[in-house]
Design a protein around this motif. Sequence first.
Motif, PDB file in Angstrom:
ATOM      1  N   GLU A  80       0.821  -1.212   0.000  1.00 62.17           N
ATOM      2  CA  GLU A  80       0.000   0.000   0.000  1.00 62.17           C
ATOM      3  C   GLU A  80       0.853   1.259   0.000  1.00 62.17           C
ATOM      4  N   ALA A  81       1.914   1.254   0.792  1.00 59.58           N
ATOM      5  CA  ALA A  81       2.799   2.426   0.826  1.00 59.58           C
ATOM      6  C   ALA A  81       3.530   2.603  -0.501  1.00 59.58           C
ATOM      7  N   THR A  82       3.878   1.491  -1.154  1.00 60.88           N
ATOM      8  CA  THR A  82       4.534   1.569  -2.459  1.00 60.88           C
ATOM      9  C   THR A  82       3.583   2.153  -3.503  1.00 60.88           C
ATOM     10  N   VAL A 174      -6.228   7.827  10.547  1.00 69.45           N
ATOM     11  CA  VAL A 174      -5.335   8.789   9.897  1.00 69.45           C
ATOM     12  C   VAL A 174      -4.697   8.165   8.658  1.00 69.45           C
ATOM     13  N   ALA A 175      -4.338   6.893   8.737  1.00 69.48           N
ATOM     14  CA  ALA A 175      -3.729   6.226   7.586  1.00 69.48           C
ATOM     15  C   ALA A 175      -4.694   6.152   6.407  1.00 69.48           C
ATOM     16  N   GLU A 176      -5.991   6.051   6.687  1.00 71.05           N
ATOM     17  CA  GLU A 176      -6.990   6.054   5.613  1.00 71.05           C
ATOM     18  C   GLU A 176      -7.038   7.413   4.920  1.00 71.05           C
ATOM     19  N   ALA A 180      -6.077   8.368   0.996  1.00 69.06           N
ATOM     20  CA  ALA A 180      -6.931   9.170   0.108  1.00 69.06           C
ATOM     21  C   ALA A 180      -6.189  10.395  -0.399  1.00 69.06           C
ATOM     22  N   TYR A 181      -5.378  10.988   0.450  1.00 65.97           N
ATOM     23  CA  TYR A 181      -4.574  12.150   0.065  1.00 65.97           C
ATOM     24  C   TYR A 181      -3.643  11.815  -1.097  1.00 65.97           C
ATOM     25  N   GLY A 215      -5.497   1.664   3.530  1.00 66.32           N
ATOM     26  CA  GLY A 215      -6.914   1.788   3.230  1.00 66.32           C
ATOM     27  C   GLY A 215      -7.736   1.109   4.306  1.00 66.32           C
ATOM     28  N   LYS A 216      -9.053   1.164   4.172  1.00 66.55           N
ATOM     29  CA  LYS A 216      -9.910   0.528   5.167  1.00 66.55           C
ATOM     30  C   LYS A 216      -9.632  -0.968   5.209  1.00 66.55           C
TER      31      LYS A 216
END
Length: 308
Positions: A80-82, A174-176, A180-181, A215-216
Amino acid sequence: MSSGTPLGAFLRARREALKPHDVGLPEHGRRRVPGLRREEVAFLAGVSSDYYIRLEQGRENSPSPQVLDAVARALKLDAEATDHLNRLCLTASQRPRDWGNTDVSQQLLQLMDGWEHTPAFVVSPALDVMAGNSLATALHSGFEKFDNLARMMFVDPAGREFYQEWERAAHSCVAEIRAAYGHDPESVPIAEVVAELSAQSVEFAEIWRMHDVKGKSQEGKHLKHPQVGDLHIKFAAFTVNGASHQQLVVYQAEPASPTAAALETLRAMTTQPEQAQAGPPTAGLRAFTLGEKRFGGITAAAETPGKV
């Protein structure tokens, strides 16, 4: 929301979160900077120090996919971070811009309203609550407003009692927003929510600076409602077909469990007044559009990854 470019801020935060021993490098003496040095990330990624510095400072605008993959491996980013890293490198013209519709479709509103035993609501990328059925509204009745999940968690005092694993839920929340950002760093609603909560909550500001992306998830939630007590919830989130900026969130309880019984009690408490009034089928539905609230057919001024 942060100094420098979104890409540079992300790289810097993830670099500073790592220690040399995390990536197999020796650590000698006192270090003047938190985490890894830029030169160490460059070495691990197989690029020149000058190139990586330009990348982190926002002076390198078009890194190749191979370079981004190498940097992701050097920083030990998960999938996800990638993906987030790659999205931050897109130009404005390359980003999908289909997040403008602020209305929840009538069909989705009717669908949620038919789920009498299931809390369901729709959220925006900034975690604004765009619509919710009667059971979802009743579930969150202990809050001052059922308006934005992040604001409810960090600013409303009820959040710490409602979310029994508050710290885990806070980081996930916050990670969600951070994820989205990455899809739209120029989003005004996200910028407004982040600015507001950063000013009102030290904890939100600290977690936001970590640049964690997620994400969620499908993890369970341990909630506590002021009237029906402990709830152990399973949930799923679905991207809305035709409105990819909207997510439908559905809560469920294990059949024949204490949580199922508690939700049924809450449903009964919610529907009794409606039965007495003999209202229309959609009387319990709570729907939000930009700048207004809609209750069934009545509109009033507002107080302020499957597909369906």
